[in-house]
Design a protein around this motif. Structure first.
Motif: not given
Length: 87
Positions: A4-5, A7, A23, A25
């Protein structure tokens, strides 16, 4: 594996006042935020390319004159879209 981090950010080569960030995610879906350096105080234009659990695998601006376009790889598809309208 994407987290999720992760980008990505890209500058538009034909219109350098534009840059985009995404991102990677799956929690939010395939979303690209486009910024204009002339209006940094403004909120970015948000493009929801696909819903969850999809995410943007990669993207870039197309190097052509006219209205800037983004090409994005989402899942097994390549999606091309304009980021604005002609004025």
């Amino acid at each position: 594996m994407k987290t999720d981090h992760d980008s990505s950010a890209r500058w538009c080569s034909t219109y350098p006042e534009y840059f985009a960030v995404t991102t990677n995610s799956t929690n939010k879906g395939a979303i690209i935020h486009v910024y204009n350096t002339g209006y940094l105080q403004a909120q970015p234009t948000v493009f929801n390319v696909a819903s969850r659990p999809s995410y943007v695998r990669d993207f870039d601006f197309l190097a052509e004159k006219g209205i800037p376009r983004i090409v994005a790889a989402v899942g097994r598809e390549v999606i091309i879209f304009y980021i604005g309208v002609e004025s």
